[in-house]
Design a protein around this motif. Structure first.
Motif: not given
Length: 270
Positions: A20, A23, A38-39, A41, A44, A70, A73-76, A78
């Motif tokens: 990944e 970011r 980056s996460r 898809a 989980r 993070s 539900w986070g998009e990245e 962390e």
């Protein structure tokens, strides 16, 4: 292999590792930094879990377990990390930049999750140093505010500049798209510093013994297994000390298989 060449090297995914892109990177001081990748898809996890991350090594990937900072539900994805000058991984990881690539494990695991605790009214999140990371994940997840009436984040560090995320926590996560309303009422932040002058000074044990830990929250001025739940993350000395303290108060350690009154991340202790 130099630090920059290692970070720019072409990484290949495997059955256990994803690749990944970095970011963002935020350096808090000379020995503490945060970053996010980056996460994918398919990735989980439960808020509070940890994952393996790393860089290429001489013969195989150089990996280390990191708690995810993070929320689920986070998009990245962390992380919060220390900088160790001669650390096999962190000596190189601290030099990453936006656009670099890292290894990210495919299987998050851990016991610092809400499912490992019995229902209660007060949740104490006791941390030292980068042990704050999994609690950042939990307090940004709406689920934790449904489970507990009060969430108390205690962060003990040596110097004031080590109080990562202090501004966000002091604002009760103002601006957070999902939890700002609940956090304003239910979240309590107790930072404490052991070396610099600060409004709250002393180790967590001192704050418990003199009652300062409980001043900002409602309820008993002591830990009570009937109402309180506790998560511990940080130095091994702190975890062992407070595990013993809690067990002496009839708190039972929980796990994913059997929820209890308190939990630790055994993967970082045993």
């Amino acid at each position: 292999m130099s630090d920059r060449i290692a970070a720019k090297a072409v990484l290949a995914p495997s059955a256990t590792l994803l690749v990944e892109q970095v970011r963002w990177v935020r350096h808090w001081n000379e020995h503490l930094f945060s970053f996010a990748v980056s996460r994918p898809a398919s990735f989980r996890f439960r808020s509070g879990e940890f994952i393996m991350i790393g860089l290429p090594g001489d013969n195989r990937p150089l990996l280390r377990a990191y708690s995810i900072a993070s929320p689920s539900w986070g998009e990245e994805v962390e992380f919060l990390s220390i900088k160790v000058p001669d650390g096999p991984l962190t000596s190189r990881l601290q030099r990453i930049a936006v656009g670099d690539h890292l290894y990210l494990g495919r299987k998050p695991v851990g016991t610092l999750v809400a499912d490992a605790l019995l229902p209660g009214s007060r949740l104490f999140l006791l941390s030292t140093g980068t042990g704050l990371a999994p609690f950042l994940s939990l307090i940004r997840d709406p689920d934790i505010y449904e489970r507990f009436g009060q969430i108390i984040v205690v962060h003990s560090v040596r110097q004031v500049s080590d109080l990562a995320y202090r501004e966000e926590l002091e604002s009760h996560l103002a601006g957070d798209p999902l939890v700002q309303d609940q956090a304003l009422v239910q979240l309590h932040y107790v930072p404490t510093v052991t070396r610099d002058k600060f409004r709250t000074q002393g180790r967590i044990s001192t704050l418990i013994e003199d009652g300062r830990l409980f001043e900002a929250v409602n309820g008993p001025r002591r830990f009570d297994p009937a109402t309180d739940r506790v998560m511990l993350c940080g130095s091994m000395a702190m975890i062992r000390e407070f595990s013993a303290r809690l067990k002496a108060l009839n708190f039972e350690e929980g796990s994913n298989a059997k929820p209890g009154h308190f939990v630790i991340e055994r993967a970082f202790v045993d």
